[in-house]
Design an enzyme around this catalytic site. Structure first.
Site, mmCIF file in Angstrom:
data_model
loop_
_atom_site.group_PDB
_atom_site.id
_atom_site.type_symbol
_atom_site.label_atom_id
_atom_site.label_comp_id
_atom_site.label_asym_id
_atom_site.label_seq_id
_atom_site.Cartn_x
_atom_site.Cartn_y
_atom_site.Cartn_z
ATOM 1 N N ASP A 171 10.297 38.964 -19.412
ATOM 2 C CA ASP A 171 10.259 40.604 -19.852
ATOM 3 C C ASP A 171 11.832 41.299 -19.081
ATOM 4 O OD1 ASP A 171 9.184 42.644 -19.471
ATOM 5 O OD2 ASP A 171 7.414 41.850 -17.229
ATOM 6 N N ALA A 209 0.989 48.034 -20.349
ATOM 7 C CA ALA A 209 0.227 49.687 -19.958
ATOM 8 C C ALA A 209 -1.093 49.539 -19.526
ATOM 9 C CB ALA A 209 1.375 50.397 -19.667
ATOM 10 N N CYS A 223 -16.200 24.458 -7.650
ATOM 11 C CA CYS A 223 -15.367 24.506 -8.943
ATOM 12 C C CYS A 223 -14.521 22.568 -9.265
ATOM 13 C CB CYS A 223 -14.834 24.959 -9.346
ATOM 14 S SG CYS A 223 -12.393 24.561 -9.712
ATOM 15 N N CYS A 264 -12.468 21.451 -10.598
ATOM 16 C CA CYS A 264 -11.218 20.618 -10.458
ATOM 17 C C CYS A 264 -10.613 19.858 -9.499
ATOM 18 C CB CYS A 264 -10.002 22.522 -10.507
ATOM 19 S SG CYS A 264 -9.791 22.592 -8.555
ATOM 20 N N CYS A 297 -10.285 21.437 -5.810
ATOM 21 C CA CYS A 297 -12.155 21.590 -5.617
ATOM 22 C C CYS A 297 -13.067 20.513 -5.438
ATOM 23 C CB CYS A 297 -12.936 22.844 -6.391
ATOM 24 S SG CYS A 297 -11.973 24.362 -6.168
#
Ligand SMILES: [Zn+2]
Length: 527
Positions: A122, A225, A308, A310, A313
């Site tokens: 960016d 934006a 969750c 994952c 978790c």
């Protein structure tokens, strides 16, 4: 990697106007770096070729945002643990910090960050807009990104906030467009270059900006934006902004929803045609003890279990996470946040492959009323969705009254005009009729309306619909009847309906004879 398709570069400006006839069905002008493999509604599975990184990124893709000064999770880990194919970092921050700047120029971004995949940079438009005037030129900022080894660079555009007056939005856009035109002339080698699409909350300006950007030979198209809209939960306005941009950009351009990192809205944005997302959210939210889910955000404090699957978790409890030192808890939450985000991207890809993207969007729309606004706004752009929606998919599931406004319903209504029809037709929600007053008996299935029985097993008419129909489905079916009747003024019609309310029947033309199958079984119906 010589086998990769070539992308247009600054030294090769003339090969832009190729055409192809692909999954889109139409001849489209084509961006050479982006190939669309499959579509569903406005969403697509694609491949973005990034020649400088010698890699191809599968889209939809999530680009984790890396701050070169603080690695919440190391870029190498993003690749190995999460499967990130591309990340994004800020060239403005790099150029403004002496040590990192020198290192980036000497070693290149890939070595600096320890990441082999594609790296987008960016330009710092956001920082420049927030903190002061631009002192660097478009040439300088792009050359700097080239020199540090960026694979996809960004010119400095003007991110116009929402709701500004039109004069300002137009003036800002003009400046952005001038800079894009300058960017075309910069020697960027085989680095791809972003062409941000601005225009604030004016869909027509977004469309004009998209059309202008499409006319440049730049490569990837961030819709800029929109972060303030998402921060304010204005998902409907976000969809309108993206739709405006898409109208100008056409279907072949790769689109990046800049600054969008919450997994709750990925499916919605993909359905509107966004291909790339970047997440700073995973780290920013983690810093604040916030736990991302596809249905919204939770604060660790208010949680009792970790729902969750994952690795974070499944190996810790809320108490254990809460007891960790701040930096370790932040890393653990960031890892969870990323797992959830990448899992949603994979789920979206699979939904596109299976033709079930809109059903996923409908599920996500139920997580928050503002997401529902977003979905309803999406359906208002049915013409855009239809451009890329496949003619045939799996089974159409009617899962909410918004399903009545899906592109498949709209397309069926358009198709009614083209169907061959005899002189006298019984349109019925019941079974076929052997009554010889009718030349044919067509089936009526809300939300689609009427169709010849021979089409019953074709997509989308072999739909799964609830037995307890809602008003939106009946109204859509009445619209179908009206479209058919209006297109065939010579034909006489009878409609056998199952107790449609008066207000729905008002949508059926007066010349159609009505028969309520729930009260009058004497006429025209047999097993
Ligand atoms: Zn988790």
């Amino acid at each position: 990697m010589g086998s990769l398709p070539a992308c247009a570069t600054s030294s090769d400006r003339t090969r832009r106007n190729g055409t192809f006839t692909g999954v889109l069905g139409n001849t489209q002008s084509m961006r050479e770096c982006f190939e669309i493999r499959a579509t569903d509604a406005g969403g697509r599975l694609g491949e973005l070729t990034v020649p400088r990184a010698e890699t191809t990124v599968e889209t939809p893709a999530l680009l984790p945002v890396i701050n070169p000064h603080l690695d919440t999770i190391e870029p190498g880990t993003l690749e190995t643990e999460f499967g990130a194919e591309m990340l994004i970092t800020n060239a403005y921050i790099i150029s403004n910090s002496t040590d990192v700047r020198e290192q980036a120029l000497e070693e290149g971004l890939h070595d600096l960050l320890g990441f082999d995949g594609a790296i987008m940079t960016d330009s710092g438009s956001f920082q420049l807009a927030e903190y002061g005037d631009i002192t660097v030129t478009t040439e300088e900022i792009l050359e700097f990104q080239r020199d540090i080894g960026s694979d996809i660079a960004t010119p400095v555009d003007i991110p116009t906030p929402p709701d500004v007056d039109r004069e300002r939005a137009e003036a800002d856009l003009e400046t952005t467009q001038e800079r894009l035109e300058i960017a075309e002339t910069v020697d960027t080698g085989d680095m791809l270059v972003n062409a941000p699409v601005q225009g604030s909350t004016y869909p027509d300006l977004r469309e004009a900006a998209g059309r202008h950007a499409r006319g440049t030979d730049l490569d990837v198209f961030p819709v800029g934006a929109v972060v303030p809209l998402m921060n304010d939960y204005r998902y409907d306005d976000m969809i309108d902004a993206v739709a405006g941009a898409k109208r100008g950009l056409g279907t072949a351009a790769p689109v990046h929803l800049f600054g969008a990192g919450h997994p709750m809205m990925f499916a919605l944005a993909v359905a509107m045609g966004c291909d790339l997302f970047d997440s700073a959210a995973y780290a920013l939210y983690a810093r604040d003890d916030r736990y991302l889910t596809v249905r919204g955000t939770r604060h660790l404090e208010e949680m009792t279990t970790l729902p969750c699957p994952c690795p974070v978790c499944t190996t810790s409890t809320v108490e254990e996470l809460s007891a960790l030192p701040d930096d370790e808890r932040e890393t653990a939450l960031a890892r969870h946040n990323l797992h959830v985000s990448f899992a949603e991207i994979r789920r979206i890809k699979s939904a596109i492959r299976d033709g079930r993207l809109l059903e996923l969007v409908e599920q996500r729309a139920r997580s928050h009323p503002t997401m529902l606004d977003g979905y309803r706004a999406l359906l208002e752009h049915g013409d855009l969705l239809e451009r890329t929606d496949p003619i045939s998919k799996g089974t159409f599931f009617y899962t909410s009254h918004e399903s009545a406004r899906r592109p498949e319903v709209r397309r069926h209504h358009d198709r009614l005009a083209r169907l061959e029809i005899p002189d006298s037709v019984f349109l019925t929600e019941g079974n076929t009729s052997s009554d010889d007053r009718y030349d044919a008996s067509w089936r009526v299935l809300p939300p689609f309306g009427p169709f010849p029985r021979a089409l019953s097993r074709t997509y989308p008419l072999a739909a799964e619909v609830p037995r307890r129909q809602d008003r939106a489905a009946l109204e859509a079916a009445a619209t179908g009847v009206r479209r058919l009747v209006d297109e065939h003024p010579e034909t006489s019609f009878t409609l056998g309906h199952r107790g449609w309310p008066e207000g729905v029947l008002e949508g059926v033309p007066d010349r159609v004879r009505l028969l309520d199958l729930t009260t009058d079984l004497s006429d025209g119906e047999e097993e």
